[in-house]
Scaffold this motif. Structure first.
Motif, PDB file in Angstrom:
ATOM      1  N   PHE A 196       4.097  10.047  -7.696  1.00 43.81           N
ATOM      2  CA  PHE A 196       5.127  10.543  -8.606  1.00 43.81           C
ATOM      3  C   PHE A 196       4.697  10.414 -10.068  1.00 43.81           C
ATOM      4  CE2 PHE A 196       8.008   9.972  -4.916  1.00 43.81           C
ATOM      5  CZ  PHE A 196       8.573  11.233  -4.929  1.00 43.81           C
ATOM      6  N   TYR A 197       3.870   9.415 -10.371  1.00 39.68           N
ATOM      7  CA  TYR A 197       3.352   9.311 -11.738  1.00 39.68           C
ATOM      8  C   TYR A 197       2.493  10.537 -12.072  1.00 39.68           C
ATOM      9  CZ  TYR A 197       0.649   7.767 -15.761  1.00 39.68           C
ATOM     10  OH  TYR A 197       0.049   7.702 -16.984  1.00 39.68           O
ATOM     11  N   ILE A 198       1.619  10.912 -11.145  1.00 39.05           N
ATOM     12  CA  ILE A 198       0.755  12.078 -11.359  1.00 39.05           C
ATOM     13  C   ILE A 198       1.596  13.355 -11.423  1.00 39.05           C
ATOM     14  CG2 ILE A 198      -1.150  13.434 -10.398  1.00 39.05           C
ATOM     15  CD1 ILE A 198      -2.073  10.788  -9.050  1.00 39.05           C
ATOM     16  N   LYS A 199       2.631  13.436 -10.563  1.00 40.68           N
ATOM     17  CA  LYS A 199       3.533  14.594 -10.595  1.00 40.68           C
ATOM     18  C   LYS A 199       4.230  14.699 -11.948  1.00 40.68           C
ATOM     19  CE  LYS A 199       5.368  16.823  -7.620  1.00 40.68           C
ATOM     20  NZ  LYS A 199       5.285  18.260  -7.199  1.00 40.68           N
ATOM     21  N   ALA A 200       4.661  13.552 -12.471  1.00 40.75           N
ATOM     22  CA  ALA A 200       5.325  13.546 -13.770  1.00 40.75           C
ATOM     23  C   ALA A 200       4.361  13.982 -14.867  1.00 40.75           C
ATOM     24  CB  ALA A 200       5.873  12.153 -14.073  1.00 40.75           C
ATOM     25  N   TRP A 201       3.125  13.514 -14.762  1.00 42.92           N
ATOM     26  CA  TRP A 201       2.122  13.855 -15.768  1.00 42.92           C
ATOM     27  C   TRP A 201       1.810  15.361 -15.760  1.00 42.92           C
ATOM     28  CZ3 TRP A 201       0.101  10.605 -19.390  1.00 42.92           C
ATOM     29  CH2 TRP A 201      -0.976  11.089 -20.132  1.00 42.92           C
ATOM     30  N   ASN A 202       1.793  15.937 -14.573  1.00 42.07           N
ATOM     31  CA  ASN A 202       1.440  17.349 -14.437  1.00 42.07           C
ATOM     32  C   ASN A 202       2.625  18.290 -14.597  1.00 42.07           C
ATOM     33  OD1 ASN A 202      -1.254  16.719 -13.927  1.00 42.07           O
ATOM     34  ND2 ASN A 202      -0.958  16.608 -11.717  1.00 42.07           N
ATOM     35  N   SER A 203       3.833  17.736 -14.678  1.00 43.82           N
ATOM     36  CA  SER A 203       5.022  18.592 -14.771  1.00 43.82           C
ATOM     37  C   SER A 203       5.040  19.359 -16.092  1.00 43.82           C
ATOM     38  CB  SER A 203       6.300  17.753 -14.651  1.00 43.82           C
ATOM     39  OG  SER A 203       6.387  17.160 -13.376  1.00 43.82           O
ATOM     40  N   GLU A 204       5.318  20.639 -15.995  1.00 45.45           N
ATOM     41  CA  GLU A 204       5.372  21.482 -17.188  1.00 45.45           C
ATOM     42  C   GLU A 204       6.747  21.449 -17.837  1.00 45.45           C
ATOM     43  OE1 GLU A 204       4.137  25.361 -16.044  1.00 45.45           O
ATOM     44  OE2 GLU A 204       2.072  24.758 -15.576  1.00 45.45           O
ATOM     45  N   LYS A 205       7.778  21.140 -17.065  1.00 45.56           N
ATOM     46  CA  LYS A 205       9.140  21.098 -17.588  1.00 45.56           C
ATOM     47  C   LYS A 205       9.577  19.647 -17.784  1.00 45.56           C
ATOM     48  CE  LYS A 205      10.557  25.470 -15.476  1.00 45.56           C
ATOM     49  NZ  LYS A 205      11.548  26.137 -14.594  1.00 45.56           N
ATOM     50  N   LEU A 217      11.096   8.905 -13.018  1.00 48.94           N
ATOM     51  CA  LEU A 217      12.091   8.004 -12.448  1.00 48.94           C
ATOM     52  C   LEU A 217      11.687   7.561 -11.049  1.00 48.94           C
ATOM     53  CD1 LEU A 217      14.872   6.611 -12.493  1.00 48.94           C
ATOM     54  CD2 LEU A 217      15.854   8.745 -11.633  1.00 48.94           C
ATOM     55  N   MET A 218      11.211   8.506 -10.235  1.00 43.70           N
ATOM     56  CA  MET A 218      10.769   8.171  -8.881  1.00 43.70           C
ATOM     57  C   MET A 218       9.538   7.269  -8.901  1.00 43.70           C
ATOM     58  SD  MET A 218      13.004   9.414  -6.975  1.00 43.70           S
ATOM     59  CE  MET A 218      12.183   9.049  -5.425  1.00 43.70           C
ATOM     60  N   ALA A 219       8.655   7.488  -9.880  1.00 44.39           N
ATOM     61  CA  ALA A 219       7.493   6.607 -10.034  1.00 44.39           C
ATOM     62  C   ALA A 219       7.939   5.188 -10.352  1.00 44.39           C
ATOM     63  CB  ALA A 219       6.576   7.128 -11.137  1.00 44.39           C
ATOM     64  N   GLY A 220       8.980   5.074 -11.169  1.00 44.89           N
ATOM     65  CA  GLY A 220       9.529   3.751 -11.471  1.00 44.89           C
ATOM     66  C   GLY A 220      10.144   3.091 -10.254  1.00 44.89           C
ATOM     67  N   VAL A 221      10.835   3.888  -9.438  1.00 47.13           N
ATOM     68  CA  VAL A 221      11.420   3.353  -8.203  1.00 47.13           C
ATOM     69  C   VAL A 221      10.320   2.851  -7.265  1.00 47.13           C
ATOM     70  CG1 VAL A 221      12.715   3.940  -6.112  1.00 47.13           C
ATOM     71  CG2 VAL A 221      13.504   4.763  -8.334  1.00 47.13           C
ATOM     72  N   GLY A 222       9.262   3.670  -7.114  1.00 45.10           N
ATOM     73  CA  GLY A 222       8.137   3.266  -6.268  1.00 45.10           C
ATOM     74  C   GLY A 222       7.487   1.993  -6.763  1.00 45.10           C
ATOM     75  N   PHE A 282       0.831  -1.210   0.000  1.00 41.33           N
ATOM     76  CA  PHE A 282       0.000   0.000   0.000  1.00 41.33           C
ATOM     77  C   PHE A 282       0.866   1.262   0.000  1.00 41.33           C
ATOM     78  CE2 PHE A 282      -3.510  -2.551   2.245  1.00 41.33           C
ATOM     79  CZ  PHE A 282      -4.122  -2.841   1.049  1.00 41.33           C
ATOM     80  N   LEU A 283       1.925   1.233   0.806  1.00 38.01           N
ATOM     81  CA  LEU A 283       2.803   2.401   0.912  1.00 38.01           C
ATOM     82  C   LEU A 283       3.427   2.735  -0.435  1.00 38.01           C
ATOM     83  CD1 LEU A 283       4.482   4.547   2.403  1.00 38.01           C
ATOM     84  CD2 LEU A 283       6.098   2.723   3.014  1.00 38.01           C
ATOM     85  N   PHE A 284       4.041   1.747  -1.075  1.00 39.58           N
ATOM     86  CA  PHE A 284       4.727   2.003  -2.338  1.00 39.58           C
ATOM     87  C   PHE A 284       3.739   2.250  -3.482  1.00 39.58           C
ATOM     88  CE2 PHE A 284       8.139  -0.577  -0.155  1.00 39.58           C
ATOM     89  CZ  PHE A 284       8.930   0.526   0.119  1.00 39.58           C
ATOM     90  N   MET A 285       2.519   1.738  -3.348  1.00 41.07           N
ATOM     91  CA  MET A 285       1.503   2.008  -4.361  1.00 41.07           C
ATOM     92  C   MET A 285       1.170   3.493  -4.398  1.00 41.07           C
ATOM     93  SD  MET A 285      -2.401   0.545  -4.662  1.00 41.07           S
ATOM     94  CE  MET A 285      -2.909   1.365  -3.132  1.00 41.07           C
ATOM     95  N   PHE A 286       0.943   4.091  -3.233  1.00 43.72           N
ATOM     96  CA  PHE A 286       0.631   5.521  -3.183  1.00 43.72           C
ATOM     97  C   PHE A 286       1.823   6.361  -3.613  1.00 43.72           C
ATOM     98  CE2 PHE A 286      -2.849   4.285  -0.190  1.00 43.72           C
ATOM     99  CZ  PHE A 286      -3.886   4.857  -0.911  1.00 43.72           C
ATOM    100  N   ILE A 287       3.030   5.926  -3.243  1.00 48.10           N
ATOM    101  CA  ILE A 287       4.231   6.661  -3.641  1.00 48.10           C
ATOM    102  C   ILE A 287       4.388   6.637  -5.158  1.00 48.10           C
ATOM    103  CG2 ILE A 287       6.753   6.611  -3.593  1.00 48.10           C
ATOM    104  CD1 ILE A 287       6.580   5.750  -0.674  1.00 48.10           C
ATOM    105  N   ALA A 288       4.209   5.459  -5.766  1.00 42.78           N
ATOM    106  CA  ALA A 288       4.338   5.332  -7.217  1.00 42.78           C
ATOM    107  C   ALA A 288       3.297   6.179  -7.939  1.00 42.78           C
ATOM    108  CB  ALA A 288       4.209   3.862  -7.628  1.00 42.78           C
ATOM    109  N   LEU A 289       2.048   6.120  -7.477  1.00 43.77           N
ATOM    110  CA  LEU A 289       0.981   6.898  -8.108  1.00 43.77           C
ATOM    111  C   LEU A 289       1.216   8.401  -7.942  1.00 43.77           C
ATOM    112  CD1 LEU A 289      -2.177   4.800  -7.163  1.00 43.77           C
ATOM    113  CD2 LEU A 289      -1.078   4.974  -9.402  1.00 43.77           C
TER     114      LEU A 289
END
Length: 243
Positions: free
Chosen positions: A183-192, A201-206, A174-181
């Motif tokens: 960072f995935y959402i952060k990556a999706w929303n990143s403008e740069k 990369l962090m989503a992949g680690v999670g 559960f912990l790593f599931m929320f962490i992965a999601l």
């Protein structure tokens, strides 16, 4: 911390963590072994395996390559098992022994409560990130995150796998599931591009850590795949002025 609003949300999350820990330690009285006076685990099979391996690691420094006590008389290749749960017990044992002297059994009893406290924090940030850009009022995503963290801390279906005395795969998963999601959402929303790459990369680690904890990592693969296909489809529709 100088921001009073941030302090309020931190206090609310702290209260949710306290409530979660209080609920998950109501069974401690039943985890005392009346024959030895020490600690024992709850009525589940896998946790006793992870405890036995954790005790072996604490004593010998690493896990045995071949476990002759599993699948006897053939034995079992320990590299075939998800080992992160076992090592989480060992790492937590080393951590709490900085502050006192505790047995490996006690560490195995308490580690689910500690890990789920981290899960509550990860849940808050994950849900907050989902709704971060959807409201003009910046407080609403924080409120939704706190409410979501509260619900996950008290929902009955999660309790049996995150309670004291049950160091199970789902708890760490559960912990790593929320962490992965998150960072995935952060990556999706990143403008740069740089920010997107770091968060990806962090989503992949999670995701990798969840894969080493629980077979439920398949949910991550399905969720991200479906979300990407949906976003691509809606993006195509938008370009065609149908969105």
């Amino acid at each position: 911390l100088k921001n009073k609003t941030v302090t309020v949300y931190l206090a609310l999350i702290a209260i949710v963590i306290w409530l979660s820990s209080y609920i998950r330690t109501r069974n401690l009285y039943g985890l005392k072994d009346i024959t030895t006076g020490g600690w024992t685990l709850g009525p589940d099979l896998d946790p006793f395996l992870f405890l036995r391996w954790a005790k072996y690691i604490v004593e010998h420094g690493s896990i045995m390559a071949h476990d002759v006590m599993r699948y006897a008389p053939v034995g079992y290749n320990t590299s075939s098992e998800l080992g992160l749960v076992t090592y989480s017990i060992v790492w937590f044992h080393k951590l709490i022994n900085i502050f006192g002297t505790y047995t490996v059994e006690y560490s195995a009893v308490i580690v689910p409560v500690f890990v789920f406290s981290l899960t509550i924090i990860a849940c808050f940030f994950c849900v907050r990130e989902i709704f971060k850009n959807r409201f003009e009022n910046k407080h609403i995503p924080n409120i939704i995150g706190v409410v979501s963290a509260f619900f996950i801390s008290v929902i009955p279906s999660i309790l049996p796998r995150t309670i004291a005395g049950i160091p199970e795969k789902e708890n760490l998963g559960f912990l790593f599931m929320f962490i992965a999601l998150y960072f995935y959402i952060k990556a999706w929303n990143s403008e740069k591009t740089k920010g997107a790459m770091i968060n990806a990369l962090m989503a992949g680690v999670g995701t990798a850590l969840m894969a080493h904890s629980w077979g439920g990592v398949a949910y991550i693969y399905m969720t991200i795949s479906l979300a990407t296909l949906f976003a691509y489809f809606m993006g195509s529709m938008k370009n065609k002025h149908y969105y």
